[in-house]
Design a protein around this motif. Structure first.
Motif, PDB file in Angstrom:
ATOM      1  N   LEU A 200       0.818  -1.200   0.000  1.00 49.03           N
ATOM      2  CA  LEU A 200       0.000   0.000   0.000  1.00 49.03           C
ATOM      3  C   LEU A 200       0.860   1.262   0.000  1.00 49.03           C
ATOM      4  N   LEU A 201       1.909   1.272   0.803  1.00 45.67           N
ATOM      5  CA  LEU A 201       2.709   2.481   0.993  1.00 45.67           C
ATOM      6  C   LEU A 201       3.858   2.607  -0.005  1.00 45.67           C
ATOM      7  N   ALA A 202       4.424   1.478  -0.426  1.00 45.44           N
ATOM      8  CA  ALA A 202       5.614   1.528  -1.283  1.00 45.44           C
ATOM      9  C   ALA A 202       5.415   0.795  -2.597  1.00 45.44           C
ATOM     10  N   ASP A 203       4.194   0.372  -2.873  1.00 43.36           N
ATOM     11  CA  ASP A 203       3.876  -0.299  -4.130  1.00 43.36           C
ATOM     12  C   ASP A 203       4.740  -1.540  -4.350  1.00 43.36           C
ATOM     13  N   GLY A 204       5.088  -2.221  -3.237  1.00 44.09           N
ATOM     14  CA  GLY A 204       5.823  -3.477  -3.345  1.00 44.09           C
ATOM     15  C   GLY A 204       7.274  -3.335  -3.744  1.00 44.09           C
TER      16      GLY A 204
END
Length: 283
Positions: A200-204
């Protein structure tokens, strides 16, 4: 004549200490309850998805969650990971009950029997996971094998120590090992949570489909090492020894963690855990 009245500044200082202690206590309770509810929901999901697929004879469904969990030519690995999932679901669903003080004091027999089931399930979960790693290895390769292998050994060891000290009536030591065991038991839940927040925060970033990226290698250890460090601090550092500033800092940290987990639990329950649980019970 010596006055027994408290100095106003001393009274104010004592009031600040009392306020910080109450705030930290409530923040700790909120975080604990949130962890318990979320971990229990995840445990029910594990039973509804993985264990139920085993019962239904549809083990290939496991691969929808993680590739290569089930392959027909590795029956020993399948048996090991099947035991791991079933036992893991049990310890996540039951873990919170063991820390409810009123149950321990009013219904000690219930506490003891649930405890026996809990430590047995934890031991089986550890052995099952280690069997899978020894026979087949994890999808992430050597780093994940080592990280998950240490996790399995620690879980099995904590289960044995928790039971051993309970049998010997060394209750303070038993409680300390039970806390360590719970910290390890919620690792599988935190693993999913932390991956969810990272996507969610770092797009994986740092993740690969083979779980061999830098973030994946970090997560091979991160899902249980910080938990153990926090528990060791709780065991070894009495709350009364904290300064007022430290108490407020811990309160804020607990509050942020609680909010984070509430959001994560809502997301996972709505889109993943909840539908699987409801489908299993026919709703």
């Amino acid at each position: 004549m010596v006055s027994t009245a408290l100095d106003p500044s001393s009274s104010a200082a004592l009031a600040r200490v009392a306020t910080s202690e109450r705030a930290l206590q409530w923040a700790a309770r909120a975080l604990t309850v949130t962890c318990w509810i979320s971990a229990a929901l995840f445990g029910l999901y594990i039973l509804a998805f993985y264990a139920a697929a085993l019962v239904d004879g549809n083990i290939a469904k496991w691969n929808e969650s993680l590739p290569r969990l089930y392959e027909s030519h590795t029956p020993a690995a399948t048996a090991g990971i099947g035991v791991h999932f079933a036992a893991g679901g049990i310890i996540l669903a039951l873990g919170c009950i063991q820390f409810v003080g009123s149950i321990r004091s009013r219904y000690p027999a219930v506490h003891r029997w649930i405890g026996r089931l809990y430590v047995t399930a934890a031991l089986l979960a550890g052995i099952g996971g280690l069997t899978f790693i020894a026979v087949k290895g994890t999808i992430g390769g050597t780093t994940m094998d080592v990280g998950f292998g240490i996790y399995g050994v620690l879980t099995a060891a904590a289960a044995i120590e928790t039971y051993r000290h309970a049998r010997a009536r060394r209750l303070d030591i038993h409680r300390a090992w039970a806390m360590r065991l719970f910290a390890l038991a919620i690792g599988s839940w935190l693993y999913r949570m932390e991956y969810g927040f990272w996507f969610l925060l770092a797009d994986g970033a740092g993740h690969t489909s083979e779980f061999s990226g830098p973030f994946d290698k970090l997560m091979a250890f991160f899902f249980y090492v910080p938990n153990l460090l926090v528990v060791e601090a709780l065991i070894r550092l009495p709350r009364a020894s904290l300064s007022t500033t430290a108490r407020w800092a811990a309160t804020v940290a607990f509050g942020c963690a609680t909010l984070f987990l509430v959001l994560g639990t809502y997301f996972f329950t709505r889109f993943y855990w909840g539908p699987a649980i409801l489908a299993r019970i026919g709703l």
